[in-house]
Scaffold this motif. Structure first.
Motif, PDB file in Angstrom:
ATOM      1  N   THR A 166       0.840  -1.212   0.000  1.00 29.79           N
ATOM      2  CA  THR A 166       0.000   0.000   0.000  1.00 29.79           C
ATOM      3  C   THR A 166       0.864   1.246   0.000  1.00 29.79           C
ATOM      4  OG1 THR A 166      -1.746  -1.161   1.170  1.00 29.79           O
ATOM      5  CG2 THR A 166      -1.801   1.237   1.270  1.00 29.79           C
ATOM      6  N   ARG A 167       1.883   1.247   0.848  1.00 24.09           N
ATOM      7  CA  ARG A 167       2.797   2.388   0.923  1.00 24.09           C
ATOM      8  C   ARG A 167       3.465   2.624  -0.431  1.00 24.09           C
ATOM      9  NH1 ARG A 167       7.877   3.980   1.973  1.00 24.09           N
ATOM     10  NH2 ARG A 167       8.137   5.704   3.416  1.00 24.09           N
ATOM     11  N   LYS A 168       3.899   1.545  -1.073  1.00 19.17           N
ATOM     12  CA  LYS A 168       4.554   1.639  -2.378  1.00 19.17           C
ATOM     13  C   LYS A 168       3.575   2.187  -3.431  1.00 19.17           C
ATOM     14  CE  LYS A 168       8.342   0.666  -4.645  1.00 19.17           C
ATOM     15  NZ  LYS A 168       9.523   1.466  -4.415  1.00 19.17           N
ATOM     16  N   LYS A 169       2.331   1.724  -3.367  1.00 17.39           N
ATOM     17  CA  LYS A 169       1.303   2.184  -4.307  1.00 17.39           C
ATOM     18  C   LYS A 169       1.068   3.694  -4.136  1.00 17.39           C
ATOM     19  CE  LYS A 169      -2.673   0.090  -3.849  1.00 17.39           C
ATOM     20  NZ  LYS A 169      -3.964  -0.612  -3.972  1.00 17.39           N
ATOM     21  N   ILE A 170       1.047   4.136  -2.889  1.00 11.04           N
ATOM     22  CA  ILE A 170       0.862   5.571  -2.607  1.00 11.04           C
ATOM     23  C   ILE A 170       2.052   6.360  -3.156  1.00 11.04           C
ATOM     24  CG2 ILE A 170       0.745   7.325  -0.793  1.00 11.04           C
ATOM     25  CD1 ILE A 170      -0.825   5.188   0.892  1.00 11.04           C
TER      26      ILE A 170
END
Length: 199
Positions: A10-14
């Motif tokens: 999720t962090r990477k997607k953000i």
């Protein structure tokens, strides 16, 4: 373990969504809502991972720089090869980021919200590299290593960012492979003159 992987994903997607937004729209044009929409997450989730817009842009740039292969940041031994090398790296790896730097030129940014610390390390390493080459006798003593780094940056970034001006002056843009080759050859000729050694 799955939760940790999900959180990292999720962090990477953000960060990926933030990179696209910041690089396309600049700091002031980017909205957290737009990043959330692009990432497919709720706005509140962004604040779970990042303190705010300033933290997000710094981490976005840090993430981007850390993803650039180290061979793209390691300068060639021969100073004659540096400008041509940096042009190739800029063309192949840094185009989007360089667009963001153009936004910086026209926006007034809050202090240190542009990954300044990590970018400074990279650019200062170029200065140190040039100074070291100068101490080895590969660079004329009368030339300031920092000014050489600035000159190399200008020559390898300007035609890439300012296609229209490049076209108005030369009739070509850096999008054209033939012009890329011609500009690379010109950079080599200039570099050979600057760094020619007297034996």
């Amino acid at each position: 373990m799955g939760e940790i992987r999900d959180a990292e994903r999720t962090r990477k997607k953000i960060l990926q969504a933030a990179k696209k937004e910041f690089f396309e729209r600049g700091y002031h044009g980017t909205r957290i809502e737009s990043i959330a929409k692009r990432a497919g997450v709720k706005k509140q989730l962004i604040y779970h991972y990042f303190k705010g817009k300033d933290d997000l842009i710094n981490q976005t740039i840090a993430d981007f720089v850390s993803a650039v292969p180290t061979e793209n940041l390691t300068l060639p031994t021969n100073p004659v090869d540096i400008a041509e090398f940096r042009l190739e790296v800029n063309l192949n790896n840094l185009r989007d980021f360089l667009k963001f730097t153009a936004w910086e030129a026209v926006e007034e940014l809050p202090h240190n919200v542009n990954g300044e610390e990590i970018r400074s390390k990279v650019l200062q390493s170029y200065n140190a590299d040039m100074k070291s080459k100068q101490e080895m006798g590969l660079v004329p003593k009368e030339l300031d290593p920092a000014l050489i780094t600035l000159m190399m940056s200008s020559l390898t970034i300007y035609p890439l960012l300012y296609d229209n001006v490049t076209r108005l002056i030369t009739g070509h843009t850096l999008e054209e492979p033939e012009f890329q080759e011609k500009w690379a050859q010109f950079l080599r000729q200039i570099s050979e003159r600057i760094f020619e050694r007297e034996d």
